[in-house]
Design a protein around this motif. Structure first.
Motif, mmCIF file in Angstrom:
data_model
loop_
_atom_site.group_PDB
_atom_site.id
_atom_site.type_symbol
_atom_site.label_atom_id
_atom_site.label_comp_id
_atom_site.label_asym_id
_atom_site.label_seq_id
_atom_site.Cartn_x
_atom_site.Cartn_y
_atom_site.Cartn_z
ATOM 1 N N ALA A 139 7.641 8.706 -16.122
ATOM 2 C CA ALA A 139 8.943 8.875 -16.466
ATOM 3 C C ALA A 139 9.627 7.620 -15.587
ATOM 4 O O ALA A 139 9.163 7.552 -14.287
ATOM 5 N N ASN A 140 10.706 7.053 -16.290
ATOM 6 C CA ASN A 140 11.580 5.848 -15.380
ATOM 7 C C ASN A 140 10.602 4.984 -14.601
ATOM 8 O O ASN A 140 10.730 4.665 -13.526
ATOM 9 N N ILE A 146 10.510 8.414 -29.204
ATOM 10 C CA ILE A 146 11.125 8.714 -28.007
ATOM 11 C C ILE A 146 12.113 7.759 -27.451
ATOM 12 O O ILE A 146 11.984 6.554 -27.351
ATOM 13 N N SER A 147 13.433 8.303 -27.650
ATOM 14 C CA SER A 147 14.581 7.461 -27.534
ATOM 15 C C SER A 147 14.870 6.778 -26.270
ATOM 16 O O SER A 147 15.397 5.729 -26.061
ATOM 17 N N ASP A 148 14.004 7.557 -25.065
ATOM 18 C CA ASP A 148 14.288 6.984 -23.711
ATOM 19 C C ASP A 148 13.218 5.551 -23.677
ATOM 20 O O ASP A 148 13.062 5.259 -22.438
ATOM 21 N N ILE A 149 12.388 5.435 -24.401
ATOM 22 C CA ILE A 149 11.382 4.312 -24.372
ATOM 23 C C ILE A 149 12.036 2.770 -24.932
ATOM 24 O O ILE A 149 12.317 3.093 -25.961
ATOM 25 N N ALA A 150 11.962 1.808 -24.053
ATOM 26 C CA ALA A 150 12.321 0.460 -24.427
ATOM 27 C C ALA A 150 11.448 -0.395 -24.589
ATOM 28 O O ALA A 150 10.659 -0.193 -23.258
ATOM 29 N N ILE A 151 11.055 -1.130 -25.414
ATOM 30 C CA ILE A 151 9.964 -2.127 -25.441
ATOM 31 C C ILE A 151 10.541 -3.484 -25.944
ATOM 32 O O ILE A 151 11.334 -3.860 -26.720
ATOM 33 N N GLY A 195 11.928 6.398 -19.964
ATOM 34 C CA GLY A 195 13.266 7.102 -19.164
ATOM 35 C C GLY A 195 12.527 8.500 -18.856
ATOM 36 O O GLY A 195 11.517 8.558 -18.231
ATOM 37 N N ASN A 196 13.485 9.489 -19.272
ATOM 38 C CA ASN A 196 13.319 10.805 -18.996
ATOM 39 C C ASN A 196 11.800 11.259 -19.818
ATOM 40 O O ASN A 196 11.232 10.537 -20.674
ATOM 41 N N ALA A 197 11.164 12.289 -19.090
ATOM 42 C CA ALA A 197 9.905 12.893 -19.791
ATOM 43 C C ALA A 197 10.217 13.542 -21.148
ATOM 44 O O ALA A 197 11.325 13.680 -21.525
ATOM 45 N N GLY A 198 9.112 13.475 -21.841
ATOM 46 C CA GLY A 198 9.423 13.709 -23.399
ATOM 47 C C GLY A 198 8.071 13.284 -24.041
ATOM 48 O O GLY A 198 6.873 12.804 -23.613
ATOM 49 N N THR A 199 7.843 13.894 -25.240
ATOM 50 C CA THR A 199 6.791 13.650 -25.992
ATOM 51 C C THR A 199 7.095 13.207 -27.276
ATOM 52 O O THR A 199 8.113 13.386 -27.611
ATOM 53 N N GLY A 200 6.106 12.290 -27.951
ATOM 54 C CA GLY A 200 6.520 11.929 -29.289
ATOM 55 C C GLY A 200 5.657 10.847 -29.697
ATOM 56 O O GLY A 200 4.207 11.219 -29.484
ATOM 57 N N THR A 201 5.820 9.761 -30.744
ATOM 58 C CA THR A 201 4.602 8.785 -30.873
ATOM 59 C C THR A 201 5.147 7.330 -30.496
ATOM 60 O O THR A 201 6.430 6.930 -30.160
ATOM 61 N N ILE A 253 2.003 10.370 -27.739
ATOM 62 C CA ILE A 253 2.090 9.939 -26.276
ATOM 63 C C ILE A 253 2.950 11.019 -25.527
ATOM 64 O O ILE A 253 3.756 11.747 -26.239
ATOM 65 N N GLU A 254 2.854 10.706 -24.399
ATOM 66 C CA GLU A 254 3.951 11.871 -23.486
ATOM 67 C C GLU A 254 4.115 11.183 -22.320
ATOM 68 O O GLU A 254 3.363 10.176 -21.653
ATOM 69 N N VAL A 255 5.397 11.243 -21.830
ATOM 70 C CA VAL A 255 6.002 10.760 -20.476
ATOM 71 C C VAL A 255 6.150 12.036 -19.706
ATOM 72 O O VAL A 255 7.025 12.920 -20.016
ATOM 73 N N GLN A 256 5.750 11.996 -18.497
ATOM 74 C CA GLN A 256 5.878 12.982 -17.546
ATOM 75 C C GLN A 256 6.830 12.343 -16.289
ATOM 76 O O GLN A 256 6.502 11.122 -15.819
#
Length: 190
Positions: free
Chosen positions: A83-84, A123-128, A149-155, A187-190
């Motif tokens: 995360a972050n 995941i809305s907190d990911i910017a590419i 950004g913050n922790a979360g799971t998605g694609t 994917i997962e963000v921790q």
């Protein structure tokens, strides 16, 4: 009367034959020539998106060695994203049915004005952000920056478009062109 019908039939067949040759020779859809660029469709068996933040490396890999065959493709993700954190990303495309494997990434880079990667996440907190450009200053997307950004799971989805409109709105749907490859990772963000 019979000879007249035969001559008429021969003339009609000759006309159809000539029209058919003209249609085939003028068609750009059948010969792979888009806007004056020849495009041989390459088999892409492996898509690897390598992300590093300087110390940690996360690799997302899709592999389908038999193409449209009966074996299911495999997805391998080496671990969660932090995360972050900002990562430097790099995509590699291979055709591993060749020995040695054919590096399709080199062709995409050499024909950058004809290709573009689109990378997106649910995941809305990911910017590419794409960090490499073609000869006209338009993005290619082999190289990128990914910020979590913050922790979360998605694609996370990787799409390679051939002959997209450049510049475009930054989305695969808005770019047009044809899709050479599309892969979605969980994917997962921790």
């Amino acid at each position: 009367m019979k000879n007249f019908k035969s001559i008429k039939t021969i003339k009609l067949l000759a006309l159809l034959f000539v029209a058919n040759i003209a249609a085939v020779s003028c068609s750009s859809d059948d010969d792979g020539d888009d806007h004056g660029h020849h495009h041989d469709e390459e088999l892409i068996t492996t898509v690897t998106y390598r992300l590093t933040n300087g110390t940690d490396v996360v690799t997302l890999e899709f592999q389908d060695l038999d193409g449209d065959g009966s074996a299911a493709p495999t997805y391998d993700i080496s671990g969660p994203l932090t995360a972050n954190t900002t990562y430097t990303g790099s995509i590699q495309l291979l055709n591993e049915t060749e020995n040695p494997a054919d590096n399709i990434t080199e062709e995409v880079q050499n024909e950058g004005d004809e290709h573009e990667f689109f990378i997106s996440s649910s995941i809305s907190d990911i910017a590419i952000t794409k960090t490499d450009v073609d000869e006209n200053g338009n993005p290619i997307g082999i190289e990128s920056s990914l910020t979590t950004g913050n922790a979360g799971t998605g694609t996370l989805t990787v799409i390679l478009k051939h002959e997209p409109t450049k510049p475009n709105d930054g989305t695969a749907d808005g770019a047009g062109g044809s899709t050479d490859v599309q892969v979605t990772f969980n994917i997962e963000v921790q």
